[in-house]
Design an enzyme around this catalytic site. Structure first.
Site, PDB file in Angstrom:
ATOM      1  N   LYS A  20     138.103 -49.406  16.174  1.00 17.42           N
ATOM      2  CA  LYS A  20     137.747 -48.773  17.438  1.00 17.42           C
ATOM      3  C   LYS A  20     136.648 -49.591  18.101  1.00 17.42           C
ATOM      4  O   LYS A  20     135.748 -50.076  17.430  1.00 17.42           O
ATOM      5  CB  LYS A  20     137.244 -47.342  17.227  1.00 17.42           C
ATOM      6  CG  LYS A  20     136.869 -46.628  18.539  1.00 17.42           C
ATOM      7  CD  LYS A  20     136.339 -45.234  18.292  1.00 17.42           C
ATOM      8  CE  LYS A  20     134.905 -45.234  17.841  1.00 17.42           C
ATOM      9  NZ  LYS A  20     133.960 -45.720  18.905  1.00 17.42           N
ATOM     10  N   GLU A  74     134.288 -39.312  25.214  1.00 19.45           N
ATOM     11  CA  GLU A  74     132.998 -38.729  24.843  1.00 19.45           C
ATOM     12  C   GLU A  74     132.180 -38.402  26.081  1.00 19.45           C
ATOM     13  O   GLU A  74     132.049 -39.207  26.999  1.00 19.45           O
ATOM     14  CB  GLU A  74     132.203 -39.689  23.953  1.00 19.45           C
ATOM     15  CG  GLU A  74     130.854 -39.129  23.548  1.00 19.45           C
ATOM     16  CD  GLU A  74     130.161 -39.921  22.463  1.00 19.45           C
ATOM     17  OE1 GLU A  74     129.037 -39.535  22.073  1.00 19.45           O
ATOM     18  OE2 GLU A  74     130.743 -40.921  21.988  1.00 19.45           O
TER      19      GLU A  74
END
Length: 243
Positions: A93, A160
């Protein structure tokens, strides 16, 4: 049976939600794997090796650290390759809208998870921990960035610190799963930091964190009792000694 990126794609199409937690060592990874957490997120090669050993069933995603991919795509390829080859990760990631890096990695057989919205590694450039995508222009950019990462080959995207309506819009438009952290209930999956979930930290948690245990207090109590018994001479007693 081990979880794969194909499972996440299937769960997206089935409308099945899934959990992801961070893990940084072997015993934590082993416990989370036994608990059935399907995706574990880890950072740094040393920790990732331990997590991969402890979690034979979960999809282990190596979180590439700041500075390991910003300078060039070539740096990113080298770093990501090490996660799979040396640390036993199944995917990597990285943070930010970098479709060229996603394409370079995915075309080389390295599964890529994106991360948009609030990106903690570059939080100082954002002016602190602030919700992202509140303006129309910022929201449109996030929608477009997510679409570009999907087109570049990302198999999932972490969202996020974005308004839940925006996260819902992005989730609906993508065919790959979204994983929310501070992004509301409409993402395909949810991720939290395991220390926050277990209550290991004494810091005030962000609004989106739910503590499911208070392990910090249990550790403090156990360590304090051990210290007291050692100082008093009551441990080890006869039942904890060999004859």
């Amino acid at each position: 049976m081990s979880i794969t990126i194909q499972d996440l794609r299937a769960w997206k199409s089935e409308g099945r939600r899934f959990a992801m937690l961070t893990a940084y060592d072997y015993p934590t990874a082993k416990l989370l794997d036994e608990a059935g957490i399907p995706v574990l997120l880890d950072e740094m090669l040393h920790h990732c090796r331990a997590v991969a050993r402890g979690a034979p069933n979960a999809l282990v995603v190596g979180d590439m650290p700041f500075g390991s991919y910003q300078a060039s795509v070539e740096d990113g390829i080298r770093g990501a390759t090490r996660y799979l080859k040396e640390a036993g990760a199944h995917a990597v990631k990285f943070e930010g809208a970098l479709p060229e890096l996603a394409q370079a990695l995915s075309s080389r057989g390295i599964p890529v998870m994106g991360h948009l919205g609030l990106t903690p590694q570059s939080v100082h450039a954002m002016g602190g921990y602030r919700v992202q995508g509140r303006t129309d222009a910022a929201a449109l950019k996030l929608v477009n960035d997510a679409a570009e990462l999907e087109q570049a080959g990302a198999f999932a995207i972490v969202l996020e610190g974005v308004p839940m309506q925006l996260a819902a819009e992005i989730t609906q438009k993508l065919s790959i799963p979204t994983i929310g952290i501070g992004a509301g209930p409409h993402c395909d999956g949810q991720v939290l930091v395991v220390n926050d979930v277990l209550g290991l930290s004494d810091r005030t948690p962000p609004k989106f964190v739910k503590r499911y245990a208070n392990v910090r207090e249990q550790v403090l109590a156990a360590a304090g009792e051990f210290k007291r018994e050692v100082e008093e001479g009551t441990f080890p007693d006869d039942s904890h000694s060999y004859h």
